[in-house]
Write a protein that holds these residues in place. Structure first.
Motif, PDB file in Angstrom:
ATOM      1  N   SER A  93      66.843  86.003 -16.445  1.00 26.11           N
ATOM      2  CA  SER A  93      67.194  84.978 -17.446  1.00 26.11           C
ATOM      3  C   SER A  93      66.107  84.972 -18.511  1.00 26.11           C
ATOM      4  O   SER A  93      64.950  85.278 -18.216  1.00 26.11           O
ATOM      5  CB  SER A  93      67.215  83.566 -16.852  1.00 26.11           C
ATOM      6  OG  SER A  93      68.117  83.461 -15.794  1.00 26.11           O
ATOM      7  N   GLU A 118      76.042  85.276 -26.852  1.00 25.48           N
ATOM      8  CA  GLU A 118      77.222  85.429 -25.994  1.00 25.48           C
ATOM      9  C   GLU A 118      78.019  86.658 -26.433  1.00 25.48           C
ATOM     10  O   GLU A 118      78.165  86.930 -27.618  1.00 25.48           O
ATOM     11  CB  GLU A 118      78.097  84.173 -26.058  1.00 25.48           C
ATOM     12  CG  GLU A 118      77.500  83.031 -25.254  1.00 25.48           C
ATOM     13  CD  GLU A 118      78.233  81.710 -25.424  1.00 25.48           C
ATOM     14  OE1 GLU A 118      78.084  80.855 -24.539  1.00 25.48           O
ATOM     15  OE2 GLU A 118      78.905  81.510 -26.444  1.00 25.48           O
ATOM     16  N   ASP A 124      71.531  85.827 -18.165  1.00 28.91           N
ATOM     17  CA  ASP A 124      71.784  84.434 -18.497  1.00 28.91           C
ATOM     18  C   ASP A 124      70.655  83.936 -19.408  1.00 28.91           C
ATOM     19  O   ASP A 124      69.538  84.443 -19.359  1.00 28.91           O
ATOM     20  CB  ASP A 124      71.863  83.589 -17.225  1.00 28.91           C
ATOM     21  CG  ASP A 124      73.112  83.924 -16.410  1.00 28.91           C
ATOM     22  OD1 ASP A 124      73.977  84.661 -16.925  1.00 28.91           O
ATOM     23  OD2 ASP A 124      73.203  83.454 -15.260  1.00 28.91           O
ATOM     24  N   ASP A 391      72.367  80.389  -7.670  1.00 30.92           N
ATOM     25  CA  ASP A 391      72.673  81.705  -8.248  1.00 30.92           C
ATOM     26  C   ASP A 391      71.870  82.813  -7.573  1.00 30.92           C
ATOM     27  O   ASP A 391      70.652  82.692  -7.413  1.00 30.92           O
ATOM     28  CB  ASP A 391      72.345  81.717  -9.749  1.00 30.92           C
ATOM     29  CG  ASP A 391      73.406  80.990 -10.563  1.00 30.92           C
ATOM     30  OD1 ASP A 391      74.464  80.627  -9.989  1.00 30.92           O
ATOM     31  OD2 ASP A 391      73.172  80.796 -11.771  1.00 30.92           O
ATOM     32  N   ARG A 434      73.421  86.887 -10.728  1.00 31.20           N
ATOM     33  CA  ARG A 434      74.579  86.195 -10.151  1.00 31.20           C
ATOM     34  C   ARG A 434      75.382  87.123  -9.243  1.00 31.20           C
ATOM     35  O   ARG A 434      76.581  87.280  -9.364  1.00 31.20           O
ATOM     36  CB  ARG A 434      75.449  85.572 -11.247  1.00 31.20           C
ATOM     37  CG  ARG A 434      74.906  84.214 -11.710  1.00 31.20           C
ATOM     38  CD  ARG A 434      75.740  83.528 -12.765  1.00 31.20           C
ATOM     39  NE  ARG A 434      75.646  84.172 -14.049  1.00 31.20           N
ATOM     40  CZ  ARG A 434      76.570  84.956 -14.564  1.00 31.20           C
ATOM     41  NH1 ARG A 434      77.695  85.158 -13.931  1.00 31.20           N
ATOM     42  NH2 ARG A 434      76.372  85.532 -15.713  1.00 31.20           N
ATOM     43  N   GLY A 451      76.249  88.035 -19.512  1.00 27.68           N
ATOM     44  CA  GLY A 451      75.310  86.919 -19.369  1.00 27.68           C
ATOM     45  C   GLY A 451      75.918  85.619 -19.860  1.00 27.68           C
ATOM     46  O   GLY A 451      76.782  85.617 -20.728  1.00 27.68           O
ATOM     47  N   GLN A 452      75.456  84.515 -19.288  1.00 32.27           N
ATOM     48  CA  GLN A 452      76.028  83.202 -19.626  1.00 32.27           C
ATOM     49  C   GLN A 452      74.967  82.259 -20.166  1.00 32.27           C
ATOM     50  O   GLN A 452      73.807  82.315 -19.772  1.00 32.27           O
ATOM     51  CB  GLN A 452      76.624  82.561 -18.362  1.00 32.27           C
ATOM     52  CG  GLN A 452      77.810  83.319 -17.824  1.00 32.27           C
ATOM     53  CD  GLN A 452      78.363  82.673 -16.554  1.00 32.27           C
ATOM     54  OE1 GLN A 452      77.896  81.622 -16.120  1.00 32.27           O
ATOM     55  NE2 GLN A 452      79.364  83.311 -15.969  1.00 32.27           N
ATOM     56  N   LEU A 454      73.027  78.932 -20.171  1.00 25.85           N
ATOM     57  CA  LEU A 454      72.636  78.033 -19.087  1.00 25.85           C
ATOM     58  C   LEU A 454      72.402  76.629 -19.627  1.00 25.85           C
ATOM     59  O   LEU A 454      71.462  76.415 -20.396  1.00 25.85           O
ATOM     60  CB  LEU A 454      71.333  78.511 -18.445  1.00 25.85           C
ATOM     61  CG  LEU A 454      71.358  79.894 -17.815  1.00 25.85           C
ATOM     62  CD1 LEU A 454      69.934  80.346 -17.486  1.00 25.85           C
ATOM     63  CD2 LEU A 454      72.230  79.889 -16.568  1.00 25.85           C
TER      64      LEU A 454
END
Ligand SMILES: [Zn+2]
Length: 464
Positions: A93, A118, A124, A391, A434, A451-452, A454
């Motif tokens: 991350s 994004e 992430d 996660d 993840r 990736g997300q 957070l």
């Protein structure tokens, strides 16, 4: 749902190192126990044998600048190459920065930055929100920002002409608003007035090559800024976070503020720990220009001591990469694009030069690089822990693997590493985000855009 079993690894958390089996189902850590028997392993489970290897919670680089558009240039790394390069180094991350733009609220500016990442990042991420100036309505903007799960701000005490500096007369107002909304203020601390005074004495020079950079931004500027900021935060009884601490004097200021009851959370970065200003005399010295500049040996040692005595709380990188060609466009130290790549080398450097060199143990390293940043920036325990149900961001790390850092061995679009030639013992083998293996044995298996964002909680680390 896919499953993954890491067998016989030495699981490292802040509390302990234990040889255990760790089972991942889907995106989460499902179970940790001494040993799974053959019958207990789910059908189709991928088994990774990790005897003799460490298993760390994924590394968090809490200070990156991927795809930074600034000074009429764009960094070499975008969110894709930056995050892939970081993943090769065991980072799972990162926390990047959103600027403040006229015509956009802070939440809108943050959203725009989020959309840039994004669809690109393989890791992430969260974002710090920069504040360059205040105006009527800023309070509502900060409240709106908080609603969008951003809980930390960034201010600069320098770069006035570039438009990034928050004027000193606005500090108190912002500090009060941040305190009310429980937003953590992070600060680039160098005293602008002193920097401008020093520059006034040199600006008639026809040449201002790289080795002038430390002369133009000496440690005293860091000391002064930290004292001013720390006193104000102390009066308001709120913590503040100092980014990239670079000098012995800066660390001295941290100690003075704490001795008077102030609460500071302090970050340093590998380049101030491992490099010094002698590099600015070398050929292609532009490659080593960043702000604050590289310092003396005594500064380097003071920072290691700060880590050792727990006066420095965490390590990030300030990854801000430019190609050699971009770096060499100017030889004027104030015009060279400032910044260096660093995410990919963070974990291996700190393991070899911190843990192996005896400054701290591997549990403390996990704290500095993962658990602490997760707590400070509201991502814990989902990130930064090995807790069941969180996660499955993991690094399988071979403490014996020998690697000589070299430009060609790195994955940043910068095409070089400032640490080239450094010999390491210990290197990440597998990076899991993840529950998905995205790096294994030097190959990338991730997917662009996986990736997300957070959502961050309020900071849960405060020395109180
Ligand atoms: Zn930075």
């Amino acid at each position: 749902m896919g499953s993954l079993l890491i067998k016989n690894g030495r699981l490292v958390t802040v509390e302990q190192v234990q040889q255990k089996d760790l089972l991942v189902v889907g995106e989460k850590i499902k179970e940790i126990k001494d040993s799974f028997t053959a019958e207990e392993i789910p059908a189709g489970c991928t088994v990774i044998e990790a005897e003799g290897k460490y298993v760390f919670p994924g590394i968090i680089d809490a200070h990156t600048h991927y795809f930074l558009q600034s000074r009429n240039s764009t960094t070499a790394d975008d969110f894709y190459t930056g995050s892939v390069s970081a993943a090769f180094g065991g980072v799972t991350s990162f926390i990047d920065y959103a600027g403040q733009f006229t015509g956009l609220t802070l939440a809108e500016a943050n959203q725009r930055r989020r959309e840039q990442a994004e669809g690109e990042t393989v890791l992430d991420f969260s974002l710090h929100q920069c504040v360059y100036s205040l105006h009527p309505g800023i309070k509502d903007e900060l409240a709106e920002l908080k609603q969008s799960s951003i809980n930390n701000l960034k201010i600069f005490t320098t770069y006035r002409k570039e438009g990034y500096m928050l004027a000193e007369e606005s500090w108190e107002e912002l500090f009060r608003l941040a305190r009310e909304l429980k937003l953590l203020i992070t600060v680039h601390a160098e005293d602008n007035q002193l920097i401008e005074e020093i520059w006034a004495g040199h600006q008639s020079r026809t040449e201002v090559p790289p080795h002038f950079h430390p002369i133009l931004r000496p440690p005293q500027t860091e000391y002064r800024a930290i004292i001013k900021l720390g006193r104000l935060a102390g009066q308001l009884k709120m913590p503040i976070y100092i980014v990239h601490l670079s000098s012995r004097e800066g660390y001295q200021a941290v100690k003075e503020i704490r001795a008077s009851g102030g609460r500071l959370i302090v970050e340093t970065v590998p380049h101030y720990l491992l490099l010094n200003k002698d590099l600015l005399q070398e050929r292609q010295a532009q490659k080593y220009i960043m702000t604050p500049p590289l310092r003396e040996e005594a500064d380097r040692q003071a920072l290691w001591q700060g880590l050792q005595e727990k006066g420095i709380d965490l390590i990030a990188t300030d990854h801000c990469s430019f190609t050699v060609e971009q770096k060499l466009r100017s030889n004027h130290c104030r015009e060279i694009l400032p910044g260096i790549p660093g995410s990919e080398t963070l974990l291996p450097l700190i393991f070899s030069k911190g843990v192996r060199a005896g400054y701290f143990d591997v549990r403390r390293m996990v704290d500095l690089l993962s658990t602490r940043p997760a707590k400070v920036f509201g991502l814990y325990p989902e990130k930064g822990s090995l807790q069941v149900g969180t996660d499955a961001d993991l690094v399988v790390f071979d403490p014996k693997k020998e690697v000589r850092l070299a430009d060609a061995q790195q994955h940043s679009a910068a095409g070089y590493t400032p640490y080239t030639g450094i010999e390491l013992q210990g290197y990440p083998l597998i990076t899991i985000v993840r529950g998905k293996v995205i790096i294994k044995d030097g190959n990338f298996y991730g997917k662009r855009g996986s990736g997300q964002f957070l959502p961050a909680q309020e900071s849960s680390f405060d020395q109180g």
